[in-house]
Scaffold this motif. Sequence first.
Motif, PDB file in Angstrom:
ATOM      1  N   UNK A 126       0.820  -1.214   0.000  1.00 49.50           N
ATOM      2  CA  UNK A 126       0.000   0.000   0.000  1.00 49.50           C
ATOM      3  C   UNK A 126       0.855   1.266   0.000  1.00 49.50           C
ATOM      4  N   UNK A 127       1.820   1.426   0.928  1.00 49.31           N
ATOM      5  CA  UNK A 127       2.647   2.637   0.869  1.00 49.31           C
ATOM      6  C   UNK A 127       3.531   2.703  -0.365  1.00 49.31           C
ATOM      7  N   UNK A 128       4.010   1.574  -0.841  1.00 52.28           N
ATOM      8  CA  UNK A 128       4.862   1.591  -2.028  1.00 52.28           C
ATOM      9  C   UNK A 128       4.068   1.990  -3.272  1.00 52.28           C
ATOM     10  N   UNK A 148      -2.521 -10.907   1.946  1.00 56.22           N
ATOM     11  CA  UNK A 148      -2.945 -10.149   3.110  1.00 56.22           C
ATOM     12  C   UNK A 148      -4.033 -10.888   3.849  1.00 56.22           C
ATOM     13  N   UNK A 149      -4.863 -10.135   4.574  1.00 55.81           N
ATOM     14  CA  UNK A 149      -5.838 -10.751   5.472  1.00 55.81           C
ATOM     15  C   UNK A 149      -7.260 -10.618   4.975  1.00 55.81           C
ATOM     16  N   UNK A 150      -7.430  -9.873   3.906  1.00 54.70           N
ATOM     17  CA  UNK A 150      -8.687  -9.827   3.168  1.00 54.70           C
ATOM     18  C   UNK A 150      -8.357  -9.334   1.774  1.00 54.70           C
ATOM     19  N   UNK A 151      -9.349  -9.289   0.909  1.00 52.68           N
ATOM     20  CA  UNK A 151      -9.093  -8.956  -0.485  1.00 52.68           C
ATOM     21  C   UNK A 151      -8.715  -7.491  -0.641  1.00 52.68           C
ATOM     22  N   UNK A 152      -8.078  -7.179  -1.754  1.00 49.28           N
ATOM     23  CA  UNK A 152      -7.733  -5.790  -2.049  1.00 49.28           C
ATOM     24  C   UNK A 152      -8.988  -4.931  -2.154  1.00 49.28           C
ATOM     25  N   UNK A 153     -10.069  -5.521  -2.661  1.00 52.09           N
ATOM     26  CA  UNK A 153     -11.326  -4.780  -2.786  1.00 52.09           C
ATOM     27  C   UNK A 153     -11.870  -4.385  -1.420  1.00 52.09           C
ATOM     28  N   UNK A 154     -11.633  -5.226  -0.423  1.00 53.64           N
ATOM     29  CA  UNK A 154     -12.114  -4.943   0.932  1.00 53.64           C
ATOM     30  C   UNK A 154     -11.168  -4.030   1.708  1.00 53.64           C
ATOM     31  N   UNK A 155      -9.967  -3.878   1.228  1.00 57.95           N
ATOM     32  CA  UNK A 155      -8.939  -3.111   1.925  1.00 57.95           C
ATOM     33  C   UNK A 155      -8.965  -1.664   1.443  1.00 57.95           C
ATOM     34  N   UNK A 156      -9.445  -0.772   2.285  1.00 58.37           N
ATOM     35  CA  UNK A 156      -9.615   0.619   1.905  1.00 58.37           C
ATOM     36  C   UNK A 156      -8.339   1.316   1.495  1.00 58.37           C
ATOM     37  N   UNK A 157      -7.200   0.786   1.886  1.00 59.87           N
ATOM     38  CA  UNK A 157      -5.926   1.412   1.534  1.00 59.87           C
ATOM     39  C   UNK A 157      -5.650   1.350   0.034  1.00 59.87           C
ATOM     40  N   UNK A 158      -6.346   0.467  -0.668  1.00 59.20           N
ATOM     41  CA  UNK A 158      -6.127   0.303  -2.109  1.00 59.20           C
ATOM     42  C   UNK A 158      -7.263   0.906  -2.944  1.00 59.20           C
ATOM     43  N   UNK A 197      -6.021  -4.048 -10.911  1.00 58.31           N
ATOM     44  CA  UNK A 197      -6.386  -5.090 -11.877  1.00 58.31           C
ATOM     45  C   UNK A 197      -5.186  -5.928 -12.308  1.00 58.31           C
ATOM     46  N   UNK A 198      -3.975  -5.378 -12.201  1.00 64.38           N
ATOM     47  CA  UNK A 198      -2.794  -6.126 -12.604  1.00 64.38           C
ATOM     48  C   UNK A 198      -2.154  -6.920 -11.490  1.00 64.38           C
ATOM     49  N   UNK A 219      -3.450   4.183   8.669  1.00 68.08           N
ATOM     50  CA  UNK A 219      -3.095   4.618   7.319  1.00 68.08           C
ATOM     51  C   UNK A 219      -1.762   4.023   6.898  1.00 68.08           C
ATOM     52  N   UNK A 220      -1.582   3.779   5.600  1.00 70.08           N
ATOM     53  CA  UNK A 220      -0.310   3.227   5.124  1.00 70.08           C
ATOM     54  C   UNK A 220       0.879   4.048   5.590  1.00 70.08           C
ATOM     55  N   UNK A 221       2.008   3.370   5.762  1.00 68.50           N
ATOM     56  CA  UNK A 221       3.199   4.023   6.280  1.00 68.50           C
ATOM     57  C   UNK A 221       4.006   4.677   5.161  1.00 68.50           C
TER      58      UNK A 221
END
Length: 329
Positions: free
Chosen positions: A65-67, A79-89, A95-96, A304-306
């Motif tokens: 996420x920070x990168x 991770x611990x849930x999908x990217x769609x569920x992770x608000x940081x993304x 899609x890639x 929040x992402x670091x």
Amino acid sequence: MTGIPRLRAVATALLAASALVLAGCSSGDSGGSSDEAWSFTDDLGQTVTLDHAPERIAGQNDLLAPLMEYGASPIASYGFFSLEEDGRFADFDTSGITEVGTSYGEINLDELALAKPDVILATIYPMDEDGTLPEGNLRYGLKDLAQQEQLEKIAPIVTVYVGGEGRKVLDRIAELATSLGSDQGKIDAAKQQFDTAGETLKSAAASSDLVVTPMYADADGLYTYKADDEPTLQLYKTFGVNFFEPTPDGYYWGIYSWENATEVTGDTVLLAKDGYQLDALKEQPTLAGNKALNAGQVHPYNQAPMDYASQAVYMTDLAGWIQQDKVLA
């Protein structure tokens, strides 16, 4: 550990793992363009050397996420849930990215291997205030050492130590981003934004006597973070934020049963999104007299992402909440 929310996964890992003391953190260095040799010495003192800068990056979501804020384009994540569920993304095109794991400790090694990463980026957390690490340097989010060995057969692991001083974690991830080819101008601009937000937060904290209580709650009880042990909170504390200090012994958490939840006080609550939310908290009889909850002085603690820019946004929000909320004592 499938199904355990991210923050509970942190707690479980911290309480359950046996440990080994960190020998020390090393600085990183990099090559130049992608067709030159590349090397980076990570926070476990392990130097990864390739004949070119990594182009195919896989890793744990907390690092990706920070990168990505710095412009990285990873090809695989776990991770611990999908990217769609992770608000940081939410603001990124994911899609890639091949998701090879969406719950704690569960990674599809075949899919990861098919993605052909040049490196795998991982985090490691201390088990106590002395910096003790999990046995075998087990990286965060992995099931066991056998799984970690399988990852190492796919690609070298670059590890970032997430503990102690929050500013050091921020700077280290920015250093890794630079090494991986992120635009230095973008990183410098984000750092300037962070410095400005730091002054805003410092000013707000200095003008208020608010006590801020970061917490996570579920059916088992109330977990209050120990600010000195959580890097993001430790960062905010350096700007003067006054945090509630839990009394139960232990690292990272002050854990209260629901019977003892009356002991948790404060003027402003920062509530983790993975557990009980305000309505559920108000249903707990022992929180009926909690002044912050009753006054509605409850705000998200979204970890929040670091990266400098993400932290600047959250710190600015935190400064606003401190200015608007009232001391309730």
